[in-house]
Scaffold this motif. Sequence first.
Motif, PDB file in Angstrom:
ATOM      1  N   TYR A  27      29.867  41.676  50.779  1.00 15.24           N
ATOM      2  CA  TYR A  27      30.333  42.971  51.277  1.00 15.24           C
ATOM      3  C   TYR A  27      31.784  43.219  50.854  1.00 15.24           C
ATOM      4  N   THR A  28      32.619  42.205  50.960  1.00 18.90           N
ATOM      5  CA  THR A  28      34.020  42.335  50.552  1.00 18.90           C
ATOM      6  C   THR A  28      34.119  42.649  49.070  1.00 18.90           C
ATOM      7  N   LEU A  29      33.370  41.919  48.252  1.00 21.66           N
ATOM      8  CA  LEU A  29      33.393  42.174  46.811  1.00 21.66           C
ATOM      9  C   LEU A  29      32.855  43.570  46.485  1.00 21.66           C
ATOM     10  N   PRO A  33      34.714  47.129  44.030  1.00 22.36           N
ATOM     11  CA  PRO A  33      34.053  46.881  42.743  1.00 22.36           C
ATOM     12  C   PRO A  33      35.032  46.925  41.576  1.00 22.36           C
ATOM     13  N   GLY A  34      34.891  45.941  40.686  1.00 25.17           N
ATOM     14  CA  GLY A  34      35.732  45.893  39.502  1.00 25.17           C
ATOM     15  C   GLY A  34      37.151  45.417  39.743  1.00 25.17           C
ATOM     16  N   GLN A  35      37.471  45.090  40.989  1.00 22.51           N
ATOM     17  CA  GLN A  35      38.825  44.640  41.334  1.00 22.51           C
ATOM     18  C   GLN A  35      38.803  43.138  41.594  1.00 22.51           C
ATOM     19  N   VAL A  36      39.730  42.412  40.993  1.00 22.32           N
ATOM     20  CA  VAL A  36      39.828  40.972  41.220  1.00 22.32           C
ATOM     21  C   VAL A  36      40.463  40.743  42.590  1.00 22.32           C
ATOM     22  N   LEU A  37      39.765  39.966  43.424  1.00 23.86           N
ATOM     23  CA  LEU A  37      40.272  39.632  44.755  1.00 23.86           C
ATOM     24  C   LEU A  37      40.691  38.169  44.762  1.00 23.86           C
ATOM     25  N   SER A  38      41.888  37.917  45.240  1.00 24.54           N
ATOM     26  CA  SER A  38      42.414  36.555  45.271  1.00 24.54           C
ATOM     27  C   SER A  38      41.685  35.710  46.310  1.00 24.54           C
ATOM     28  N   THR A  39      41.825  34.398  46.160  1.00 22.97           N
ATOM     29  CA  THR A  39      41.249  33.465  47.123  1.00 22.97           C
ATOM     30  C   THR A  39      41.785  33.752  48.521  1.00 22.97           C
ATOM     31  N   PRO A  76      26.886  34.179  35.269  1.00 34.25           N
ATOM     32  CA  PRO A  76      26.852  35.314  36.192  1.00 34.25           C
ATOM     33  C   PRO A  76      27.199  36.634  35.514  1.00 34.25           C
ATOM     34  N   ARG A  77      26.489  37.670  35.945  1.00 31.91           N
ATOM     35  CA  ARG A  77      26.806  39.003  35.432  1.00 31.91           C
ATOM     36  C   ARG A  77      27.316  39.913  36.532  1.00 31.91           C
ATOM     37  N   PHE A  78      27.176  39.517  37.787  1.00 31.42           N
ATOM     38  CA  PHE A  78      27.640  40.337  38.904  1.00 31.42           C
ATOM     39  C   PHE A  78      28.934  39.800  39.521  1.00 31.42           C
ATOM     40  N   ILE A  79      28.927  38.520  39.879  1.00 29.50           N
ATOM     41  CA  ILE A  79      30.094  37.914  40.536  1.00 29.50           C
ATOM     42  C   ILE A  79      30.810  37.050  39.509  1.00 29.50           C
ATOM     43  N   CYS A  80      31.914  37.569  39.009  1.00 29.42           N
ATOM     44  CA  CYS A  80      32.625  36.901  37.923  1.00 29.42           C
ATOM     45  C   CYS A  80      33.941  36.301  38.401  1.00 29.42           C
ATOM     46  N   SER A  82      37.806  35.256  37.601  1.00 29.24           N
ATOM     47  CA  SER A  82      38.994  35.480  36.775  1.00 29.24           C
ATOM     48  C   SER A  82      39.860  34.251  36.989  1.00 29.24           C
ATOM     49  N   PRO A  83      39.835  33.306  36.048  1.00 25.76           N
ATOM     50  CA  PRO A  83      40.538  32.027  36.223  1.00 25.76           C
ATOM     51  C   PRO A  83      41.989  32.212  36.668  1.00 25.76           C
ATOM     52  N   GLY A  84      42.332  31.506  37.740  1.00 21.30           N
ATOM     53  CA  GLY A  84      43.685  31.558  38.271  1.00 21.30           C
ATOM     54  C   GLY A  84      43.984  32.778  39.106  1.00 21.30           C
ATOM     55  N   LEU A  85      43.071  33.743  39.141  1.00 23.70           N
ATOM     56  CA  LEU A  85      43.301  34.977  39.889  1.00 23.70           C
ATOM     57  C   LEU A  85      42.356  35.138  41.074  1.00 23.70           C
ATOM     58  N   GLY A  86      41.051  34.980  40.860  1.00 20.72           N
ATOM     59  CA  GLY A  86      40.104  35.170  41.947  1.00 20.72           C
ATOM     60  C   GLY A  86      38.733  35.561  41.421  1.00 20.72           C
ATOM     61  N   TYR A  87      38.063  36.416  42.187  1.00 20.14           N
ATOM     62  CA  TYR A  87      36.698  36.819  41.863  1.00 20.14           C
ATOM     63  C   TYR A  87      36.575  38.335  41.936  1.00 20.14           C
ATOM     64  N   MET A  88      35.580  38.848  41.181  1.00 19.47           N
ATOM     65  CA  MET A  88      35.327  40.273  41.249  1.00 19.47           C
ATOM     66  C   MET A  88      33.850  40.555  41.064  1.00 19.47           C
ATOM     67  N   LEU A  89      33.445  41.699  41.602  1.00 17.95           N
ATOM     68  CA  LEU A  89      32.082  42.180  41.426  1.00 17.95           C
ATOM     69  C   LEU A  89      32.085  43.122  40.241  1.00 17.95           C
ATOM     70  N   VAL A  90      31.288  42.805  39.248  1.00 23.17           N
ATOM     71  CA  VAL A  90      31.191  43.640  38.054  1.00 23.17           C
ATOM     72  C   VAL A  90      30.153  44.717  38.311  1.00 23.17           C
ATOM     73  N   VAL A  91      30.538  45.943  38.075  1.00 23.58           N
ATOM     74  CA  VAL A  91      29.618  47.074  38.227  1.00 23.58           C
ATOM     75  C   VAL A  91      29.226  47.562  36.841  1.00 23.58           C
ATOM     76  N   GLU A  92      27.955  47.772  36.672  1.00 21.62           N
ATOM     77  CA  GLU A  92      27.452  48.207  35.351  1.00 21.62           C
ATOM     78  C   GLU A  92      27.188  49.687  35.347  1.00 21.62           C
TER      79      GLU A  92
END
Length: 92
Positions: A27-29, A33-39, A76-80, A82-92
């Motif tokens: 839900y947070t991701l 969408p498309g935004q890198v969220l930090s740990t 993964p194609r949805f939950i990617c 970003s090394p050293g930054l966090g995670y993001m949900l990729v929207v197609e």
Amino acid sequence: LDPSSRTIKVEGMELTRLTQLEFRLLYTLMSHPGQVLSTETLVESVWGYNDTGNRELVRGLVKRLRRKVEVDPRNPRFICTSPGLGYMLVVE
């Protein structure tokens, strides 16, 4: 994503039930969408406390969630990540 039943339907996959933590993470991701969220941001949103962020805790939850929402969790194609930054949900 169905909040009332904490289930998700991904095209080509069966309806899957998520744990409370998996649901909160997704839900947070999905809310960013498309935004890198930090740990740190994910720890606050999912677990509800401010901390420097336990990378292993987040990494483990992301791994569990990928098994449920990705056709190929190793690529993964949805939950990617970003090394050293966090995670993001990729929207197609």
